[in-house]
Design a protein around this motif. Structure first.
Motif, PDB file in Angstrom:
ATOM      1  N   PRO A   1       0.826  -1.094  -0.343  1.00 48.31           N
ATOM      2  CA  PRO A   1       0.025  -0.580  -0.181  1.00 48.31           C
ATOM      3  C   PRO A   1       0.751   1.091   0.102  1.00 48.31           C
ATOM      4  O   PRO A   1       0.307   2.121  -0.657  1.00 48.31           O
ATOM      5  N   GLY A   2       1.776   1.551   0.210  1.00 52.75           N
ATOM      6  CA  GLY A   2       3.636   2.332   0.479  1.00 52.75           C
ATOM      7  C   GLY A   2       3.414   2.995  -0.595  1.00 52.75           C
ATOM      8  O   GLY A   2       3.290   3.747  -1.292  1.00 52.75           O
ATOM      9  N   ARG A   3       3.933   1.759  -1.744  1.00 54.88           N
ATOM     10  CA  ARG A   3       4.097   2.272  -3.095  1.00 54.88           C
ATOM     11  C   ARG A   3       3.348   2.676  -3.922  1.00 54.88           C
ATOM     12  O   ARG A   3       3.911   3.687  -4.706  1.00 54.88           O
ATOM     13  N   ASN A   4       1.999   2.148  -3.469  1.00 57.04           N
ATOM     14  CA  ASN A   4       0.755   3.127  -4.673  1.00 57.04           C
ATOM     15  C   ASN A   4       0.743   4.388  -4.512  1.00 57.04           C
ATOM     16  O   ASN A   4      -0.139   5.197  -4.858  1.00 57.04           O
ATOM     17  N   ARG A   5       0.277   4.348  -2.771  1.00 58.18           N
ATOM     18  CA  ARG A   5       0.712   5.766  -1.914  1.00 58.18           C
ATOM     19  C   ARG A   5       1.476   7.137  -2.717  1.00 58.18           C
ATOM     20  O   ARG A   5       1.561   8.056  -2.874  1.00 58.18           O
ATOM     21  N   LEU A   6       2.840   6.318  -3.447  1.00 57.08           N
ATOM     22  CA  LEU A   6       3.582   6.813  -3.566  1.00 57.08           C
ATOM     23  C   LEU A   6       3.861   7.430  -4.821  1.00 57.08           C
ATOM     24  O   LEU A   6       3.944   8.330  -5.409  1.00 57.08           O
ATOM     25  N   THR A   7       3.591   6.431  -5.461  1.00 54.58           N
ATOM     26  CA  THR A   7       3.164   6.957  -7.050  1.00 54.58           C
ATOM     27  C   THR A   7       1.709   8.229  -7.704  1.00 54.58           C
ATOM     28  O   THR A   7       2.269   9.039  -8.340  1.00 54.58           O
ATOM     29  N   LEU A   8       1.222   7.890  -6.440  1.00 51.15           N
ATOM     30  CA  LEU A   8      -0.167   8.908  -6.799  1.00 51.15           C
ATOM     31  C   LEU A   8       0.393  10.141  -6.272  1.00 51.15           C
ATOM     32  O   LEU A   8      -0.530  10.828  -6.894  1.00 51.15           O
ATOM     33  N   ILE A   9       1.087  10.302  -4.901  1.00 54.71           N
ATOM     34  CA  ILE A   9       1.968  11.641  -5.300  1.00 54.71           C
ATOM     35  C   ILE A   9       2.598  12.211  -6.011  1.00 54.71           C
ATOM     36  O   ILE A   9       2.677  12.931  -6.353  1.00 54.71           O
ATOM     37  N   ALA A  10       3.367  11.355  -6.635  1.00 49.56           N
ATOM     38  CA  ALA A  10       4.192  11.515  -7.878  1.00 49.56           C
ATOM     39  C   ALA A  10       3.395  11.838  -8.895  1.00 49.56           C
ATOM     40  O   ALA A  10       4.455  13.226  -9.849  1.00 49.56           O
TER      41      ALA A  10
ATOM     42  N   ALA B   1       1.969  16.426 -12.300  1.00 49.33           N
ATOM     43  CA  ALA B   1       0.718  17.958 -12.547  1.00 49.33           C
ATOM     44  C   ALA B   1       0.535  19.124 -12.361  1.00 49.33           C
ATOM     45  O   ALA B   1       0.268  19.619 -12.896  1.00 49.33           O
ATOM     46  N   LEU B   2       1.195  19.023 -11.140  1.00 51.07           N
ATOM     47  CA  LEU B   2       1.221  20.651 -10.801  1.00 51.07           C
ATOM     48  C   LEU B   2       2.447  21.297 -10.861  1.00 51.07           C
ATOM     49  O   LEU B   2       2.317  22.774 -10.709  1.00 51.07           O
ATOM     50  N   ALA B   3       2.970  20.837 -10.664  1.00 47.39           N
ATOM     51  CA  ALA B   3       4.547  21.143 -11.273  1.00 47.39           C
ATOM     52  C   ALA B   3       4.561  22.318 -12.058  1.00 47.39           C
ATOM     53  O   ALA B   3       5.222  23.442 -11.718  1.00 47.39           O
ATOM     54  N   PRO B   4       4.122  22.428 -13.101  1.00 47.74           N
ATOM     55  CA  PRO B   4       3.601  23.716 -13.610  1.00 47.74           C
ATOM     56  C   PRO B   4       3.086  25.076 -13.287  1.00 47.74           C
ATOM     57  O   PRO B   4       3.582  26.170 -13.541  1.00 47.74           O
ATOM     58  N   VAL B   5       2.617  24.643 -12.519  1.00 49.78           N
ATOM     59  CA  VAL B   5       1.373  25.469 -11.987  1.00 49.78           C
ATOM     60  C   VAL B   5       2.037  26.438 -10.669  1.00 49.78           C
ATOM     61  O   VAL B   5       2.440  27.733 -10.771  1.00 49.78           O
ATOM     62  N   VAL B   6       2.693  25.202  -9.983  1.00 52.91           N
ATOM     63  CA  VAL B   6       3.417  26.195  -9.234  1.00 52.91           C
ATOM     64  C   VAL B   6       4.690  27.235  -9.629  1.00 52.91           C
ATOM     65  O   VAL B   6       4.824  28.132  -9.505  1.00 52.91           O
ATOM     66  N   LEU B   7       5.644  26.811 -10.799  1.00 48.64           N
ATOM     67  CA  LEU B   7       6.812  26.901 -10.761  1.00 48.64           C
ATOM     68  C   LEU B   7       6.404  28.704 -11.546  1.00 48.64           C
ATOM     69  O   LEU B   7       6.852  29.031 -11.976  1.00 48.64           O
TER      70      LEU B   7
END
Length: 194
Positions: free
Chosen positions: A13-22, A27-33
């Protein structure tokens, strides 16, 4: 079948959560940058070398050719106009400015046809033969009224756009290379104007 069930790796379950967070981070990186670039890290470029003037039409004022025939600024519409103002005596500073105007125009290469030079003569008298040679094809008109450009007129060179708007004022002792580079940008970024 039991052998195949044993070959499947156990679900982590921890690996799936890390994939989702990544995926969310990507997806948010361009907006934040873009936010940081606009509001925090302001770019230092985009500054003009010359003094930017309030972009407004240069009012028409009475002009005449050197032989006394009436003239108008409208004859220079649809071209970028480099303007200098000086009296007919044309001392060293005036001669240097005439030379600079010629260099600014010639340096534009195939785009130089888009630029016209104008010497507005103030006061009485006629320019000397040496001054006329130095003007080398620049339009010369006598200003019959005060020239409505901002700043100390005999210490500047003005850029007027093809629509007749004042745009920039350069000091007469400006660095030639920087003025030339800025003129290149004006012409390139405003190809549809003239």
């Amino acid at each position: 079948m039991e052998a195949q069930a044993q070959l499947k790796p156990p679900v982590q379950p921890g690996r799936n959560r890390l994939t989702l967070i990544a995926l969310i981070a990507v997806a948010l990186a361009p907006v934040v940058l873009s936010y940081l670039a606009y509001y925090v890290w302001k770019p230092s470029g985009g500054r003009s070398y010359g003094q930017l003037l309030e972009v407004r039409p240069l009012p028409d004022f009475p002009l005449a050719s050197l032989d006394g025939k009436p003239a108008r600024l409208d004859e220079f519409r649809r071209k970028w106009l480099l303007v200098m103002v000086d009296d007919a005596a044309c001392g060293k500073d005036c001669m240097d400015a005439l030379f600079a105007l010629r260099q600014y125009r010639l340096s534009q290469g195939k785009e130089m046809h888009r630029i016209e030079r104008l010497w507005l003569v103030t006061g009485e008298g006629q320019p000397s033969a040496a001054a006329l040679r130095q003007a080398d094809g620049a339009a010369i008109r006598r200003a019959l009224a005060p020239v409505p450009l901002p700043g100390e007129l005999q210490r500047g060179i003005y850029l007027i756009d093809p629509l007749g708007n004042q745009v920039v004022r350069y000091p007469r002792d400006a660095e030639t290379g920087r003025v030339i580079k800025e003129l290149v940008r004006f012409l390139k970024n405003n190809e549809s104007l003239g």
